[in-house]
Design an enzyme around this catalytic site. Structure first.
Site, PDB file in Angstrom:
ATOM      1  N   ARG A  41     -71.552  53.823 -61.295  1.00  0.00           N
ATOM      2  CA  ARG A  41     -71.355  54.552 -60.036  1.00  0.00           C
ATOM      3  C   ARG A  41     -70.523  53.756 -59.036  1.00  0.00           C
ATOM      4  O   ARG A  41     -69.932  54.330 -58.115  1.00  0.00           O
ATOM      5  CB  ARG A  41     -72.715  54.905 -59.428  1.00  0.00           C
ATOM      6  CG  ARG A  41     -73.526  55.893 -60.259  1.00  0.00           C
ATOM      7  CD  ARG A  41     -74.937  56.043 -59.713  1.00  0.00           C
ATOM      8  NE  ARG A  41     -75.750  57.000 -60.455  1.00  0.00           N
ATOM      9  CZ  ARG A  41     -76.438  56.691 -61.550  1.00  0.00           C
ATOM     10  NH1 ARG A  41     -76.414  55.446 -62.022  1.00  0.00           N
ATOM     11  NH2 ARG A  41     -77.156  57.610 -62.171  1.00  0.00           N
ATOM     12  N   ASN A  91     -72.152  58.442 -54.067  1.00  0.00           N
ATOM     13  CA  ASN A  91     -72.236  57.165 -54.779  1.00  0.00           C
ATOM     14  C   ASN A  91     -71.092  56.222 -54.443  1.00  0.00           C
ATOM     15  O   ASN A  91     -70.016  56.661 -54.056  1.00  0.00           O
ATOM     16  CB  ASN A  91     -72.250  57.431 -56.289  1.00  0.00           C
ATOM     17  CG  ASN A  91     -73.592  57.940 -56.770  1.00  0.00           C
ATOM     18  OD1 ASN A  91     -74.631  57.485 -56.323  1.00  0.00           O
ATOM     19  ND2 ASN A  91     -73.575  58.898 -57.682  1.00  0.00           N
ATOM     20  N   ARG A 150     -86.930  60.993 -62.863  1.00  0.00           N
ATOM     21  CA  ARG A 150     -86.532  60.956 -64.276  1.00  0.00           C
ATOM     22  C   ARG A 150     -87.499  60.091 -65.085  1.00  0.00           C
ATOM     23  O   ARG A 150     -87.852  60.431 -66.220  1.00  0.00           O
ATOM     24  CB  ARG A 150     -85.101  60.423 -64.396  1.00  0.00           C
ATOM     25  CG  ARG A 150     -84.042  61.418 -63.950  1.00  0.00           C
ATOM     26  CD  ARG A 150     -82.659  60.803 -63.860  1.00  0.00           C
ATOM     27  NE  ARG A 150     -81.657  61.834 -63.559  1.00  0.00           N
ATOM     28  CZ  ARG A 150     -80.482  61.585 -63.006  1.00  0.00           C
ATOM     29  NH1 ARG A 150     -80.142  60.339 -62.675  1.00  0.00           N
ATOM     30  NH2 ARG A 150     -79.633  62.581 -62.770  1.00  0.00           N
ATOM     31  N   HIS A 196     -79.468  52.437 -56.958  1.00  0.00           N
ATOM     32  CA  HIS A 196     -79.250  53.696 -57.676  1.00  0.00           C
ATOM     33  C   HIS A 196     -78.020  53.465 -58.550  1.00  0.00           C
ATOM     34  O   HIS A 196     -76.906  53.846 -58.227  1.00  0.00           O
ATOM     35  CB  HIS A 196     -79.020  54.859 -56.714  1.00  0.00           C
ATOM     36  CG  HIS A 196     -78.703  56.154 -57.422  1.00  0.00           C
ATOM     37  ND1 HIS A 196     -79.539  56.711 -58.360  1.00  0.00           N
ATOM     38  CD2 HIS A 196     -77.625  56.971 -57.340  1.00  0.00           C
ATOM     39  CE1 HIS A 196     -79.007  57.834 -58.815  1.00  0.00           C
ATOM     40  NE2 HIS A 196     -77.838  58.008 -58.216  1.00  0.00           N
TER      41      HIS A 196
END
Length: 304
Positions: A90, A122, A153, A177
């Site tokens: 990302r 991102n 998730r 992240h």
């Protein structure tokens, strides 16, 4: 009092977020921003058409008017070129997202906006930190979705492996992240109290699947939308209702001096309370590594 939010960037994620805000009748005014004129007009008409199917729907849709954000409760930043990244990192989106932030920044500053900024774009932690520095809002009012989606998730992976409801799985993914995120297994437990079942899991496989979940989806349809959009909606609702709900989201951690995914209580002013977890030594080390990566990428963003 008028409930107002703004969504900047009407790509897959921004528009899915907007649709869910309308479908759940969360606001009185929804202010949408899109630089592509043809797309802006099309999305405006499409979402207006959806209003008639929502009972007692009276949401006013406003397009590309920054002055309408002066008294907004929150603004969601979903701009950038998120579907252009295909290398599994990302952080490759730094350049395009920075350009989008820099283009929006003067308009948001001149609007007088003083609510909560929620960043989706991102690399989430890096961009959220960059936004806070440029907007000069208090750190608690600039937040990112962080590891909220990664946590979901992971919970889904545990639930599927054990054939139980995801609602019965608690615990968190923390850190960036991105690729350095990790599952804090010391926080993962089942509401049915069967702790041995968690210990017997192939934890490495579950953690890997959570980390790569976004890329698995990306490989199939070249973008992600539903999971991250609903994550954003959860934060919107927490702000709008002053819920004080706890999430693993991205906000400034004084201990590591950066924005990073960790636990915080969210209300109408953003982070209303910072929360600490007692992590194992190994988890603490992973957290420190993640923080270092975020700080390095923020420094990189500032040089572009």
């Amino acid at each position: 009092m008028m409930r107002t939010i703004g969504i900047i960037g009407l790509g897959h994620v921004g528009m899915t977020t907007a649709f869910n805000v309308v479908a759940q009748n969360l606001v009185d005014q929804l202010v949408l921003f899109e630089t592509n004129t043809a797309k802006a007009n099309a999305e405006f008409l499409d979402i207006k058409d959806a209003l008639g199917a929502v009972p007692q729907q009276q949401t006013q849709i406003i397009m590309n008017d920054y002055s309408a954000l002066k008294t907004a409760d929150c603004v969601v930043f979903a701009a950038g070129q998120g579907d252009a990244t295909d290398d599994g990192d990302r952080n490759s989106e730094i350049k395009t997202t920075k350009k989008a932030v820099d283009e929006v920044l003067p308009h948001l500053l001149s609007s007088g906006f003083h609510g909560v900024l929620i960043n989706i774009s991102n690399p989430c932690d890096v961009v959220t930190a960059y936004w806070q520095e440029k907007l000069t809002l208090p750190q608690n009012q600039v937040i990112g979705t962080g590891t909220m989606l990664d946590t979901n998730r992971m919970r889904r992976g545990v639930a599927e492996a054990l054939h139980i409801s995801v609602a019965d799985v608690a615990g968190y993914n923390l850190g960036e992240h991105g690729e350095s995120q990790f599952t804090a297994w010391s926080t993962v437990h089942l509401l049915n109290q069967n702790e041995q079942a968690v210990k017997d899991l192939d934890q490495a496989a579950v953690e890997k699947a959570a980390r790569l979940g976004g890329w698995t989806i990306f490989d199939g349809k070249h973008y992600t939308s539903y999971g991250i959009a609903m994550t954003a909606v959860e934060l919107i609702k927490a702000v709008m209702s002053d819920s004080h709900q706890i999430y693993a989201l991205s906000y400034f951690d004084t201990a590591v001096q950066t924005y990073i995914g960790h636990l915080g209580k969210v209300g109408k002013h953003g982070i209303v309370e910072a929360l600490d977890l007692t992590l194992t030594a190994a988890e603490q080390q992973k957290y420190q590594i993640s923080a270092k990566i975020i700080r390095e990428n923020l420094a990189k963003m500032k040089t572009l």
